[in-house]
Design a protein around this motif. Structure first.
Motif, PDB file in Angstrom:
ATOM      1  N   LYS A 130       0.839  -1.216   0.000  1.00 30.82           N
ATOM      2  CA  LYS A 130       0.000   0.000   0.000  1.00 30.82           C
ATOM      3  C   LYS A 130       0.871   1.262   0.000  1.00 30.82           C
ATOM      4  CE  LYS A 130      -2.206  -1.115   3.824  1.00 30.82           C
ATOM      5  NZ  LYS A 130      -1.525  -2.370   4.197  1.00 30.82           N
ATOM      6  N   GLY A 131       1.863   1.294   0.902  1.00 33.28           N
ATOM      7  CA  GLY A 131       2.713   2.489   1.007  1.00 33.28           C
ATOM      8  C   GLY A 131       3.535   2.689  -0.261  1.00 33.28           C
ATOM      9  N   THR A 132       4.092   1.602  -0.778  1.00 33.47           N
ATOM     10  CA  THR A 132       4.936   1.669  -1.988  1.00 33.47           C
ATOM     11  C   THR A 132       4.133   2.216  -3.166  1.00 33.47           C
ATOM     12  OG1 THR A 132       6.115  -0.286  -1.199  1.00 33.47           O
ATOM     13  CG2 THR A 132       6.337   0.227  -3.550  1.00 33.47           C
ATOM     14  N   GLN A 133       2.949   1.672  -3.374  1.00 26.36           N
ATOM     15  CA  GLN A 133       2.142   2.102  -4.521  1.00 26.36           C
ATOM     16  C   GLN A 133       1.535   3.485  -4.288  1.00 26.36           C
ATOM     17  OE1 GLN A 133       2.138   0.615  -7.383  1.00 26.36           O
ATOM     18  NE2 GLN A 133       3.143  -1.291  -6.766  1.00 26.36           N
ATOM     19  N   SER A 186      -2.195   8.378   5.275  1.00 27.08           N
ATOM     20  CA  SER A 186      -1.850   7.076   5.849  1.00 27.08           C
ATOM     21  C   SER A 186      -1.943   7.182   7.366  1.00 27.08           C
ATOM     22  CB  SER A 186      -0.422   6.697   5.439  1.00 27.08           C
ATOM     23  OG  SER A 186       0.117   5.759   6.353  1.00 27.08           O
ATOM     24  N   THR A 187      -2.869   6.447   7.965  1.00 28.35           N
ATOM     25  CA  THR A 187      -2.996   6.519   9.430  1.00 28.35           C
ATOM     26  C   THR A 187      -1.736   5.953  10.105  1.00 28.35           C
ATOM     27  OG1 THR A 187      -4.451   4.599   9.140  1.00 28.35           O
ATOM     28  CG2 THR A 187      -5.483   6.658   9.798  1.00 28.35           C
ATOM     29  N   GLY A 188      -1.113   4.936   9.472  1.00 21.57           N
ATOM     30  CA  GLY A 188       0.127   4.389  10.028  1.00 21.57           C
ATOM     31  C   GLY A 188       1.215   5.461  10.080  1.00 21.57           C
ATOM     32  N   GLY A 199       0.926  -5.441  17.485  1.00 23.27           N
ATOM     33  CA  GLY A 199       0.284  -5.793  16.221  1.00 23.27           C
ATOM     34  C   GLY A 199      -1.220  -5.616  16.260  1.00 23.27           C
ATOM     35  N   HIS A 200      -1.715  -4.904  17.270  1.00 22.31           N
ATOM     36  CA  HIS A 200      -3.164  -4.695  17.393  1.00 22.31           C
ATOM     37  C   HIS A 200      -3.563  -3.364  16.759  1.00 22.31           C
ATOM     38  CE1 HIS A 200      -3.101  -7.501  21.156  1.00 22.31           C
ATOM     39  NE2 HIS A 200      -2.962  -8.150  20.020  1.00 22.31           N
ATOM     40  N   LEU A 201      -4.887  -3.169  16.626  1.00 23.60           N
ATOM     41  CA  LEU A 201      -5.371  -1.909  16.048  1.00 23.60           C
ATOM     42  C   LEU A 201      -5.557  -0.854  17.129  1.00 23.60           C
ATOM     43  CD1 LEU A 201      -8.088  -2.940  13.401  1.00 23.60           C
ATOM     44  CD2 LEU A 201      -5.649  -2.532  13.058  1.00 23.60           C
ATOM     45  N   PRO A 251      -9.950   2.968   5.817  1.00 22.19           N
ATOM     46  CA  PRO A 251     -10.472   2.427   7.074  1.00 22.19           C
ATOM     47  C   PRO A 251     -10.046   0.972   7.284  1.00 22.19           C
ATOM     48  CG  PRO A 251     -12.207   2.478   5.398  1.00 22.19           C
ATOM     49  CD  PRO A 251     -10.998   3.075   4.769  1.00 22.19           C
ATOM     50  N   ARG A 252     -10.019   0.562   8.549  1.00 25.28           N
ATOM     51  CA  ARG A 252      -9.583  -0.786   8.917  1.00 25.28           C
ATOM     52  C   ARG A 252     -10.639  -1.555   9.696  1.00 25.28           C
ATOM     53  NH1 ARG A 252      -3.625   0.177   8.790  1.00 25.28           N
ATOM     54  NH2 ARG A 252      -2.629  -1.820   9.154  1.00 25.28           N
ATOM     55  N   THR A 253     -11.774  -0.937   9.944  1.00 25.62           N
ATOM     56  CA  THR A 253     -12.902  -1.626  10.595  1.00 25.62           C
ATOM     57  C   THR A 253     -14.173  -1.092   9.935  1.00 25.62           C
ATOM     58  OG1 THR A 253     -13.229   0.106  12.253  1.00 25.62           O
ATOM     59  CG2 THR A 253     -11.726  -1.687  12.866  1.00 25.62           C
ATOM     60  N   ASN A 269      11.975  -8.764   5.965  1.00 27.24           N
ATOM     61  CA  ASN A 269      13.062  -8.169   5.178  1.00 27.24           C
ATOM     62  C   ASN A 269      13.135  -6.653   5.436  1.00 27.24           C
ATOM     63  OD1 ASN A 269      15.112  -8.283   3.222  1.00 27.24           O
ATOM     64  ND2 ASN A 269      13.678  -7.471   1.711  1.00 27.24           N
ATOM     65  N   ARG A 270      11.959  -5.993   5.435  1.00 26.17           N
ATOM     66  CA  ARG A 270      11.964  -4.553   5.706  1.00 26.17           C
ATOM     67  C   ARG A 270      12.437  -4.276   7.129  1.00 26.17           C
ATOM     68  NH1 ARG A 270       6.524  -1.179   5.210  1.00 26.17           N
ATOM     69  NH2 ARG A 270       6.064  -2.394   7.067  1.00 26.17           N
ATOM     70  N   GLY A 271      12.079  -5.175   8.062  1.00 27.24           N
ATOM     71  CA  GLY A 271      12.471  -5.010   9.461  1.00 27.24           C
ATOM     72  C   GLY A 271      13.976  -4.951   9.676  1.00 27.24           C
ATOM     73  N   ALA A 290       0.658 -11.516  14.084  1.00 24.79           N
ATOM     74  CA  ALA A 290      -0.477 -10.948  14.851  1.00 24.79           C
ATOM     75  C   ALA A 290      -1.158  -9.844  14.034  1.00 24.79           C
ATOM     76  CB  ALA A 290       0.016 -10.391  16.185  1.00 24.79           C
ATOM     77  N   ARG A 291      -0.368  -9.046  13.296  1.00 27.36           N
ATOM     78  CA  ARG A 291      -0.952  -7.991  12.439  1.00 27.36           C
ATOM     79  C   ARG A 291      -1.832  -8.618  11.353  1.00 27.36           C
ATOM     80  NH1 ARG A 291       4.471  -5.136  10.784  1.00 27.36           N
ATOM     81  NH2 ARG A 291       3.181  -3.947   9.306  1.00 27.36           N
ATOM     82  N   ILE A 292      -1.352  -9.748  10.807  1.00 22.39           N
ATOM     83  CA  ILE A 292      -2.125 -10.407   9.738  1.00 22.39           C
ATOM     84  C   ILE A 292      -3.411 -11.014  10.318  1.00 22.39           C
ATOM     85  CG2 ILE A 292      -2.071 -12.274   8.013  1.00 22.39           C
ATOM     86  CD1 ILE A 292       0.989 -11.670   7.736  1.00 22.39           C
TER      87      ILE A 292
END
Ligand code: AP5
Length: 192
Positions: free
Chosen positions: A14-17, A31-33, A57-59, A88-90, A127-129, A145-147
């Motif tokens: 999402k961020g890349t695109q 981007s809320t993140g 990893g929670h919302l 939105p995420r919910t 890898n990004r980490g 947990a995020r997934i």
């Protein structure tokens, strides 16, 4: 005004695109993140509270992110349109976003959903980490947990917009260029 939601699980691109799409279409990237990470960097009370949640990893609570988006919309009255990334995420966030846009006499045109397999997501984020400094990227347990959180709370966002026939699925594996072209193909018909 063109408003787009770029949707997909953590690590789906999402961020890349988003970076490319905002240049191509002159949209404001929300981007809320990214907003939450800037609050963390500034060590605001909101940032300190959010970090503890994000590290698991929670919302973050709906009312916090809805408030952030409401302020960002008000702060950009002359935008040509918005690209929503990670929001939105919910379902509650989806309904709130529709309400906020309605107040501005506009709406979501299309939801572009990036589809990527789970093992590819984990591989990309680990890898990004190695270099990102994002504390939610350097631990496989947190990534998974995020997934899980995405499947539990966020996939309903696609169901919500499907009732308005606004969702388009895009294969999110392949080169960044190929995926960008596929996204543009879906967006171009909305350009008047
Ligand atoms: P957020 O910042 O939104 O993160 P995320 O959704 O977990 O997504 P990422 O940024 O990790 O991935 P992405 O899809 O943007 O992929 P990217 O392009 O970076 O949220 C973080 C946290 O904040 C949440 O867990 C939550 O706690 C909180 N939060 C945020 N919004 C919230 C909300 N609305 N409600 C409640 N809480 C909220 O790519 C990932 C990697 O893959 C990169 O290294 C990239 O280079 C690579 N890559 C990209 N495309 C490709 C490709 N085609 N092939 C190979 N590698 C690729």
């Amino acid at each position: 005004m063109l408003n787009i939601i770029l949707f997909g699980p953590p690590g789906s691109g999402k961020g890349t695109q988003s970076e490319r799409l905002i240049t191509q279409y002159g949209l404001k990237h929300l981007s809320t993140g990214d907003i939450l990470r800037s609050e963390i960097a500034a060590q605001t009370p909101l940032g300190i509270e959010a970090k503890a949640i994000m590290d698991k990893g929670h919302l973050v609570p709906d009312e916090v992110v809805i408030g952030m988006i409401s302020s960002a919309l008000d702060a950009n009255p002359n935008a040509n349109g918005f690209l929503f990334d990670g929001f939105p995420r919910t379902e509650a966030q989806s309904e709130a976003l529709d309400g906020l846009l309605e107040l501005k006499n506009t709406e979501i045109a299309v939801v572009l959903s990036l589809e990527v397999g789970e093992e590819e997501l984990v591989k990309r984020l680990l890898n990004r980490g190695l270099t990102s400094g994002r504390s939610d990227d350097n631990n496989e347990e947190v990534i998974r947990a995020r997934i899980v959180e995405y499947h539990k709370k966020t996939t309903v966002v696609a169901d919500y917009y499907k009732q308005f026939e606004k969702v388009r699925s895009i294969k999110g594996e392949g080169s960044v260029d190929e995926i960008f072209q596929a996204l543009c193909k879906e967006i171009d018909p909305y350009i008047s």
